[in-house]
Design an enzyme around this catalytic site. Sequence first.
Site, PDB file in Angstrom:
ATOM      1  CG  ASP A  52      30.823  31.611 -33.462  1.00 20.76           C
ATOM      2  OD1 ASP A  52      31.675  32.399 -32.991  1.00 20.76           O
ATOM      3  OD2 ASP A  52      29.744  31.993 -33.952  1.00 20.76           O
ATOM      4  CE1 TYR A  70      23.870  33.750 -34.732  1.00 18.52           C
ATOM      5  CE2 TYR A  70      25.353  31.994 -34.095  1.00 18.52           C
ATOM      6  CZ  TYR A  70      25.133  33.197 -34.716  1.00 18.52           C
ATOM      7  OH  TYR A  70      26.184  33.841 -35.334  1.00 18.52           O
ATOM      8  CE  LYS A 102      29.142  35.205 -32.750  1.00 21.66           C
ATOM      9  NZ  LYS A 102      28.319  34.073 -33.197  1.00 21.66           N
ATOM     10  CG  HIS A 156      25.814  39.141 -32.655  1.00 23.16           C
ATOM     11  ND1 HIS A 156      25.014  38.063 -32.363  1.00 23.16           N
ATOM     12  CD2 HIS A 156      26.214  38.955 -33.933  1.00 23.16           C
ATOM     13  CE1 HIS A 156      24.959  37.254 -33.411  1.00 23.16           C
ATOM     14  NE2 HIS A 156      25.670  37.780 -34.377  1.00 23.16           N
TER      15      HIS A 156
END
Length: 277
Positions: A45, A50, A75, A108
Amino acid sequence: MSIPTLTLNDGNTIPQLGYGVFKVPPADTERAVSEALEIGYRHIDTAAIYGNEEGVGAAIAASGIARDELYVTTKLWNDRHDGDEPNRAIEESLTKLRLDFVDLYLVHWPTPAKDNYVHAWQKVVEIRDAGLTRSAGVSNFLVAHLERSVAEVGVVPAVNQIELHPRYQQRGIAEWAVQHDVKIEAWGPLGQGKYDLQDFAAIGDAATAHGKSAAQVVLRWHLQEGRIVFPKSVRTERLRENLDVFDFTLSDAEVAAITALDEGAAGRVASHPDDVN
Ligand code: NAD
């Protein structure tokens, strides 16, 4: 060791336990994901925000594991909901991940102050229909966001990925999810390490009884409650520990005792969806 799968409302299956890479530093991501794949994780994930999709992609490419044995989620970030931005965002993510498609693509956050989550959800559904993701879902959606998205787009998300751990269980969203056959993915499944799980007798006692750690008991609780989890760690021994949760079963009473730890809104450890825009 085989990781159980759940069937989503679109017929696709998802490994119930994976590895989440939020806050795994980009420079360390290829190593960490490679190690996770070596240990036996098959579900990763990540998210565009990120900043570590390239590391995930590099690890997958180096692993030699067949694509259909892997499950990859990414996402759509909050500043890319409008117009055709979601189409560009998924292409960028796929390039970084070195994949032709992801298994699950999520909106998200709903960013409610911008009032554009219905459009973002519509676009993620179109991205699914174009074959760039196998399943379409949302994250951090409250019941009002879910109701409106389903009413206006006409498609029920496959999952809703929300903060959920013993002190914060989001009962209203969880009940809505059961009623609409939406799977809950619990982010921060261990409370993000922000409180000591073993301080709670319901968790500590079960850990002692089963010869497991507090983290393993909490992960087991999530799994037995039908949730999908992907705890984060960059430490090899914890990666192993978090996967080693399939050789014991909590009793109904042990599950109920952990469920009774819910503190409602007071138990939240991270951002509220209304405050992320
Ligand atoms: P988490 O609950 O998985 O906590 C991770 C922390 O728990 C680690 O940094 C470590 O301190 C501790 N930990 C991990 N394994 C442990 C063990 N065996 N024993 C003791 N402590 C242990 O929190 P998270 O990383 O925020 O959530 C997991 C994943 O969920 C993320 O990596 C990410 O993929 C996803 N996530 C999604 C959102 C979202 O908005 N959709 C937000 C946060 C996280």
